[in-house]
Design a protein around this motif. Structure first.
Motif, PDB file in Angstrom:
ATOM      1  N   HIS A  78       0.826  -1.204   0.000  1.00 49.94           N
ATOM      2  CA  HIS A  78       0.000   0.000   0.000  1.00 49.94           C
ATOM      3  C   HIS A  78       0.868   1.265   0.000  1.00 49.94           C
ATOM      4  CE1 HIS A  78      -3.197   2.821   1.043  1.00 49.94           C
ATOM      5  NE2 HIS A  78      -2.464   3.228   2.063  1.00 49.94           N
ATOM      6  N   PHE A  79       1.958   1.236   0.799  1.00 48.40           N
ATOM      7  CA  PHE A  79       2.783   2.434   0.964  1.00 48.40           C
ATOM      8  C   PHE A  79       3.945   2.527  -0.024  1.00 48.40           C
ATOM      9  CE2 PHE A  79       1.027   2.296   5.393  1.00 48.40           C
ATOM     10  CZ  PHE A  79       0.446   3.567   5.379  1.00 48.40           C
ATOM     11  N   TRP A  80       4.381   1.418  -0.608  1.00 46.78           N
ATOM     12  CA  TRP A  80       5.561   1.432  -1.473  1.00 46.78           C
ATOM     13  C   TRP A  80       5.498   2.439  -2.625  1.00 46.78           C
ATOM     14  CZ3 TRP A  80       6.370  -4.555  -1.251  1.00 46.78           C
ATOM     15  CH2 TRP A  80       7.374  -4.850  -0.316  1.00 46.78           C
ATOM     16  N   PRO A  81       4.363   2.615  -3.291  1.00 47.34           N
ATOM     17  CA  PRO A  81       4.360   3.598  -4.392  1.00 47.34           C
ATOM     18  C   PRO A  81       4.793   4.996  -3.946  1.00 47.34           C
ATOM     19  CG  PRO A  81       2.419   2.212  -4.532  1.00 47.34           C
ATOM     20  CD  PRO A  81       3.078   1.897  -3.218  1.00 47.34           C
ATOM     21  N   GLN A  82       4.432   5.378  -2.727  1.00 43.12           N
ATOM     22  CA  GLN A  82       4.795   6.704  -2.220  1.00 43.12           C
ATOM     23  C   GLN A  82       6.095   6.681  -1.425  1.00 43.12           C
ATOM     24  OE1 GLN A  82       1.731   8.521   0.145  1.00 43.12           O
ATOM     25  NE2 GLN A  82       2.786  10.493   0.301  1.00 43.12           N
ATOM     26  N   TYR A  83       6.346   5.567  -0.724  1.00 35.64           N
ATOM     27  CA  TYR A  83       7.537   5.443   0.123  1.00 35.64           C
ATOM     28  C   TYR A  83       8.263   4.142  -0.237  1.00 35.64           C
ATOM     29  CZ  TYR A  83       4.722   8.738   2.874  1.00 35.64           C
ATOM     30  OH  TYR A  83       3.950   9.793   3.291  1.00 35.64           O
TER      31      TYR A  83
END
Length: 268
Positions: A78-83
Motif C-alpha cells: 500500500h505504501f511502497w508507491p509513495q515510500y
C-alpha cells in the motif's frame, strides 16, 4: 499431451520407489511434468500413493504460506508507491530481569519472498533459525540497536526501547522514508505508522522481530558463559524459577536490571 523429460522417462522405466520419492522431493528445484504425476496416480503401490499425497500436501502448505506472506505485505504494498524504502521496526527483551533490550530495523525489497515470516513469538526456535539467514540475504538493509541494563535503569524500559529503536534506524545503510512500528514512537524525524500487533500484520515488522530475537538469544547464551548460575541460556533473562533461584543465591550480576523489583529485592 506434454512429452515427458528424459529423467521422467527413466523413472517410469525404473520406477523404484526411492527414485520417485527423490524426484518428488526435488520438485521445488526441478518442477515435475503434470503427465508424470497423472501416471503416478495409477500406480498401485501404497508407497507411491503415500509419496504422492505427501507431495500434494507440500504444495498446499507452500501455497498457504504464499497467501500468508502476501497478506503480511499488504501494508508495505500500500505504501511502497509513495515510500519505496520502508523500515519495519520491532524489539525483543522488554520483560526480562537481565540483559539488553534489542531492536531491529529491516527494509525489505519489493520482491521479498521468504515465506513463514511471522511474529517471532509465534515461531519455534528452529524455524527462527531457518528464517534468520534468509531475511538477512534478501533484506535491502538491517540495522540493530542494543540498550543495556544501565540504559534501562536510567531511562525506564519503555523510553530505553524507543531510544534503542532510534539506534537501529540510525544503523541502517539506507535512510527509510517511512517506518512501520509496533505501537511505539521512535525519536527520529521520519514519518511513522504505529500499529497494534504490527508483527502479525506487517512482513517488515515480523522480519525485524525475528532478527532481534535471534540476536538477543545469542547474546544471552554468551552471557550464560560469562555469568553462570542464572540459566540465561534457557530463560533469556526472564524471571523463571531457575533464574530467581540463582538471583537469590548469587545476587545480581552486571547485566541485571536494578530498577526491576525482583532484582531490587535481592540487592544489598
Amino acid at each position: 499431451m506434454t512429452e515427458l523429460s528424459s529423467s521422467e522417462k527413466s523413472l517410469q522405466a525404473g520406477t523404484t520407489l526411492a527414485a520417485i520419492k527423490a524426484r518428488l522431493n526435488n520438485a521445488a528445484v526441478e518442477p515435475v511434468d503434470p503427465q508424470w504425476l497423472l501416471s503416478l496416480q495409477a500406480d498401485p503401490r501404497v508407497g507411491v500413493q503415500r509419496a504422492l499425497q505427501q507431495y500434494q500436501h507440500r504444495l498446499v502448505v507452500a501455497q498457504q504460506a504464499q497467501v500468508a506472506l502476501q497478506a503480511r505485505l499488504r501494508l508495505e504494498q500500500h505504501f511502497w508507491p509513495q515510500y519505496p524504502l520502508i523500515a519495519g521496526v520491532d524489539e525483543v527483551g522488554r520483560g526480562p530481569l537481565a540483559g539488553p533490550v534489542v531492536t531491529a530495523a529491516v527494509i525489505l525489497p519489493h520482491d521479498f519472498n521468504v515465506t513463514g515470516v511471522d511474529d517471532s513469538k509465534r515461531l519455534s526456535a528452529k524455524r527462527r533459525a531457518e528464517l534468520y539467514p534468509q531475511i538477512l540475504s534478501q533484506a535491502v538493509a538491517v540495522g540493530i540497536g542494543v540498550g543495556d541494563a544501565a540504559l534501562i535503569d536510567q531511562e525506564n524500559i519503555y523510553h530505553a526501547t524507543e531510544l534503542t529503536m532510534a539506534q537501529a534506524i540510525h544503523n541502517l545503510t539506507w535512510r527509510p522514508q517511512l517506518i512501520l512500528v509496533d505501537a511505539m514512537t521512535i525519536p527520529v524525524p521520519i514519518k511513522q505508522e504505529k500499529l497494534i500487533k504490527g508483527d502479525q500484520k506487517s512482513a517488515s515488522i515480523a522480519a525485524a522481530s525475528i532478527v532481534a530475537k535471534q540476536i538477543r538469544d545469542h547474546l544471552m547464551a554468551m552471557y550464560d558463559q560469562v555469568y553462570p548460575g542464572y540459566d540465561f541460556a534457557h530463560n533469556a533473562g526472564y524471571g523463571t524459577a531457575a533464574h530467581l533461584a540463582g538471583l537469590t543465591r548469587l545476587g545480581p550480576c552486571p547485566i541485571h536490571r536494578h530498577s526491576f523489583s525482583p532484582v531490587q529485592a535481592v540487592t544489598p
